[in-house]
Design a protein around this motif. Structure first.
Motif, mmCIF file in Angstrom:
data_model
loop_
_atom_site.group_PDB
_atom_site.id
_atom_site.type_symbol
_atom_site.label_atom_id
_atom_site.label_comp_id
_atom_site.label_asym_id
_atom_site.label_seq_id
_atom_site.Cartn_x
_atom_site.Cartn_y
_atom_site.Cartn_z
ATOM 1 N N PHE A 1 -51.905 -12.475 46.390
ATOM 2 C CA PHE A 1 -51.500 -12.414 47.793
ATOM 3 C C PHE A 1 -52.365 -13.341 48.638
ATOM 4 N N THR A 2 -53.664 -13.388 48.335
ATOM 5 C CA THR A 2 -54.571 -14.238 49.097
ATOM 6 C C THR A 2 -54.180 -15.697 48.959
ATOM 7 N N ASP A 3 -53.871 -16.155 47.746
ATOM 8 C CA ASP A 3 -53.459 -17.545 47.535
ATOM 9 C C ASP A 3 -52.168 -17.857 48.293
ATOM 10 N N SER A 4 -51.221 -16.921 48.237
ATOM 11 C CA SER A 4 -49.951 -17.127 48.945
ATOM 12 C C SER A 4 -50.178 -17.208 50.445
ATOM 13 N N LEU A 5 -51.065 -16.378 50.987
ATOM 14 C CA LEU A 5 -51.351 -16.370 52.416
ATOM 15 C C LEU A 5 -52.023 -17.662 52.852
ATOM 16 N N ALA B 1 -49.400 -24.480 55.323
ATOM 17 C CA ALA B 1 -48.099 -25.080 55.605
ATOM 18 C C ALA B 1 -47.694 -24.857 57.045
ATOM 19 N N GLY B 2 -48.032 -23.716 57.606
ATOM 20 C CA GLY B 2 -47.718 -23.420 58.997
ATOM 21 C C GLY B 2 -48.538 -24.258 59.946
ATOM 22 N N SER B 3 -49.821 -24.493 59.641
ATOM 23 C CA SER B 3 -50.657 -25.297 60.520
ATOM 24 C C SER B 3 -50.234 -26.753 60.484
ATOM 25 N N ASP C 1 -47.228 -26.971 62.807
ATOM 26 C CA ASP C 1 -47.585 -26.774 64.210
ATOM 27 C C ASP C 1 -48.293 -27.995 64.787
ATOM 28 N N SER C 2 -49.041 -28.739 63.981
ATOM 29 C CA SER C 2 -49.807 -29.874 64.520
ATOM 30 C C SER C 2 -48.880 -30.985 64.997
ATOM 31 N N GLY C 3 -47.694 -31.123 64.418
ATOM 32 C CA GLY C 3 -46.767 -32.161 64.854
ATOM 33 C C GLY C 3 -46.078 -31.822 66.169
ATOM 34 N N ASN C 4 -46.020 -30.548 66.522
ATOM 35 C CA ASN C 4 -45.316 -30.106 67.731
ATOM 36 C C ASN C 4 -46.213 -30.135 68.964
#
Length: 128
Positions: free
Chosen positions: A109-113, A119-121, A124-127
């Motif tokens: 779970f930790t690796d997936s998180l 991937a989320g960051s 978000d950096s492009g927006n």
């Protein structure tokens, strides 16, 4: 004298005919072929998985008895005088082994998180 001799001859003839009679009854399935088997019961599948010699006449043998969910592995100590059950192991079925391998290959779970946050960051950096 004669009645005793006739009785002895009949007894010897009966003892000689006994193995033939037992074999004949086993062929007609009126007697079980193995000890402790019910009439018409199929014999258990058995397979020697491994042998380890620990002395001139001492061995440790692993045997699997049965099939599928009912399979059991026995660790036996074998000497010239006796066979002793040292341990009984329950066998995992193929489905249980496949499930445990699938779970072992899954990321924690930790690796997936951490991957999801990375991937989320990046998105978000492009927006900003």
């Amino acid at each position: 004298m004669w009645p005793t001799l006739i009785l002895v001859a009949l007894f010897v003839a009966a003892m000689l005919a006994l193995p033939w009679l037992v074999r004949r009854l086993q062929q007609k399935n009126l007697l079980p072929r193995g000890m402790g088997m019910a009439r018409g019961a199929a014999p258990l599948q058995q397979q020697v998985l491994g042998t380890l010699s620990i002395g001139p006449q001492q061995r440790v043998v692993t045997v699997q008895v049965g099939e599928g969910d009912e399979a059991v592995r026995l660790v036996l100590g074998v000497t010239a005088q006796q066979i002793q059950c040292l341990h009984v192991l329950q066998v995992q079925t193929v489905k249980a082994q496949a499930a445990s391998e699938y779970v072992a290959k899954m990321p924690s779970f930790t690796d997936s998180l951490v991957r999801a946050q990375a991937a989320g960051s990046g998105r978000d950096s492009g927006n900003v």
